[in-house]
Design a protein around this motif. Structure first.
Motif, PDB file in Angstrom:
ATOM      1  N   GLU A 190       0.801  -1.191   0.041  1.00  0.00           N
ATOM      2  CA  GLU A 190       0.092   0.198   0.000  1.00  0.00           C
ATOM      3  C   GLU A 190       0.781   1.177   0.200  1.00  0.00           C
ATOM      4  O   GLU A 190       0.502   2.272  -0.720  1.00  0.00           O
ATOM      5  N   ASP A 237      -8.781   1.403   1.389  1.00  0.00           N
ATOM      6  CA  ASP A 237      -7.282   1.461   1.140  1.00  0.00           C
ATOM      7  C   ASP A 237      -6.991   2.937   0.473  1.00  0.00           C
ATOM      8  O   ASP A 237      -5.952   3.591   1.009  1.00  0.00           O
ATOM      9  N   GLU A 275      -9.587  -0.841  -3.696  1.00  0.00           N
ATOM     10  CA  GLU A 275      -8.981  -1.726  -2.666  1.00  0.00           C
ATOM     11  C   GLU A 275      -7.651  -2.323  -3.177  1.00  0.00           C
ATOM     12  O   GLU A 275      -7.587  -2.792  -4.492  1.00  0.00           O
ATOM     13  N   LEU A 276      -6.679  -2.350  -2.371  1.00  0.00           N
ATOM     14  CA  LEU A 276      -5.364  -2.950  -2.763  1.00  0.00           C
ATOM     15  C   LEU A 276      -5.240  -4.396  -2.082  1.00  0.00           C
ATOM     16  O   LEU A 276      -5.580  -4.571  -1.102  1.00  0.00           O
ATOM     17  N   LYS A 277      -4.390  -5.138  -2.924  1.00  0.00           N
ATOM     18  CA  LYS A 277      -4.408  -6.623  -2.477  1.00  0.00           C
ATOM     19  C   LYS A 277      -3.078  -6.996  -2.955  1.00  0.00           C
ATOM     20  O   LYS A 277      -2.537  -6.580  -4.015  1.00  0.00           O
TER      21      LYS A 277
HETATM   22 MG    MG Z   1      -6.299  -4.146   1.070  1.00  0.00          MG
END
Ligand code: MG
Ligand code: A3P
Ligand code: MG
Length: 406
Positions: A193, A259, A276-278
């Motif tokens: 992130e 995020d 959304e970060l993954k």
């Molecule tokens: Mg995330």
């Protein structure tokens, strides 16, 4: 079929999901069409700072700031293990906050949500359910979950059901026995992130320059737009959105951690500007691809769909802990990516189960009392059962909140 047979079988036929006190979770029971889900609209937000202090603002909202010119499948090469020993402040997971921050938001925003009828207020919070998005994600995944059970504590107070998770014994044990490798993997998700987010739409330093230069109408060049890659990763920090949604007849107030926001999104109205970060392990063979589709995409879809977050940006990491590719998923495309695969999952099953569980709560939790907790328990392979508690150890609504709503 004679009439007698009909009347005998009808209670079961009418209600195949429930016996009087338990709810089945078998996924085949929940197939069918997708239930009505009104896309969430944001009614507020809050931030938690580096000391986990609540602020009624968006100071911890970060801005999506991908490397300029990078394309899908390019390798940014970021080392997501970097700083683990030296630049990592971890939130104290022993401290159980429950619904604390949502209740704080509710207390400060009563005017947004109360029903006002002649002669007074009908419900102080005019929603059926109040909960964290993460709790609903667990519910959505339940028909497909084979490893981890859950405990959800529910209190009915002034017409609203509050749902708060309680850590299971197994989860506590797992948390306490996390290996160094697992700890590093957790860190890497947060570190990713920090590579791809900036503190301001142009980086915080650049915002000052931007303001100074407003008269000149020049936008400074990009170096300060760089996310602060060497900054400390502090998992106390969070930006949370508060949203209203509806699943069939159930009105919901959900809060979830977000995020980042995309300053270049077509619509700047949240949640459609959110991302959304993954992270996930690099996929190198068809077996890994199937497993990614079956397990990761299920969780990713549930988590983002619930809040109406349209985009998921994934960083795939090599065994050495470097991000070797980036991929953007549209949340709404994910069900199509997994459809028809063997052992796949069906988003309608997830939502139908959640819908039935919320109805089950309404049927079971009948006593409106802030001190009473109905504890719903589920383990893979079993039905959902519940017990009722009035011991203060189980309470989910603090007295300050009860007082404020009275
Ligand atoms: Mg995330
Ligand atoms: P990943 O996104 O790479 O999994 P989130 O994705 O929900 O924004 O969470 C950010 C990061 O927190 C995750 O990165 C992961 O590293 C960590 N995290 C979140 N939930 C977790 C869980 N239940 N167990 C372990 N790590 C978790
Ligand atoms: Mg997050």
């Amino acid at each position: 079929r004679g009439p007698d047979q009909n009347s005998l079988s009808s209670p079961i036929a009418k209600c195949p999901f429930m016996s009087c006190s338990s709810l089945k979770t078998l996924h085949s029971l929940y197939q069918g069409s997708f239930p009505f889900y009104r896309l969430p609209s944001e009614v507020g937000h809050f931030s938690l700072d580096e000391n986990r202090q609540y602020h009624q603002d968006n100071r911890k909202l970060r801005y999506y700031s991908p490397p300029v010119g990078i394309r899908k499948k390019d390798s940014p090469g970021w080392n997501v293990m970097d700083g683990y020993e030296s630049h990592y402040v971890r939130r104290n997971e022993e401290e159980k906050e429950g619904l604390l921050h949502i209740l704080t938001w509710l207390e400060k925003n009563q005017s947004v949500l109360g029903t006002h009828v002649e002669g007074g207020s009908k419900r102080p919070i005019d929603r059926d359910f109040v909960t964290w998005r993460g709790h609903l994600t667990k519910l959505l995944c339940t028909p497909y979950e084979t490893q981890e059970g859950w405990l959800l504590a529910v209190t009915l107070f002034k017409g609203t059901f509050y749902i708060s998770e309680r850590e299971t014994e197994a989860a506590r044990k797992k948390r306490e026995e996390r290996t160094q490798e697992q700890e590093r993997l957790m860190y890497s998700g947060y570190k990713f992130e920090s590579y791809i987010c900036a503190d301001g739409p142009y980086g915080s330093d650049q915002m000052d320059i931007l303001q100074d230069n407003l008269k000149l109408r020049t936008v400074p060049d990009s170096p300060d737009r760089q996310p602060s890659q060497s900054a400390v990763v502090n998992t106390n920090e969070a930006y949370c959105s508060v949203l209203l949604a509806r699943l069939t007849s159930h009105s919901l107030l959900i809060s979830g951690e977000v995020d980042c926001t995309d300053p270049s999104a077509k619509s700047s109205i949240p949640p459609s500007s959110y991302i959304e970060l993954k992270t996930s392990a690099q996929i190198r063979n068809p077996h890994q691809q199937r497993s990614f589709n079956r397990y990761k995409l299920l969780k990713w879809w549930c988590q983002s769909f619930l809040l109406g977050i349209p985009i998921i940006v994934a960083g795939f990491r090599s065994q050495e802990g470097k991000i070797v590719s980036l991929e953007t998923f549209k949340t709404s495309d994910i069900p199509h990516l997994v459809r028809g695969e063997r052992n796949s999952w069906d988003p309608a099953v997830c939502m139908n189960f959640c819908n039935k569980f919320l109805s089950h709560i309404k049927a079971v939790v009948t006593k409106d009392d802030p001190r009473l907790v109905y504890l719903f328990a589920w383990e893979p392979g079993s039905d959902v059962t519940f017990t009722v508690h009035n011991d203060p150890e189980y309470t989910i609504l603090p007295s300050w909140y009860v007082k404020a709503m009275n």
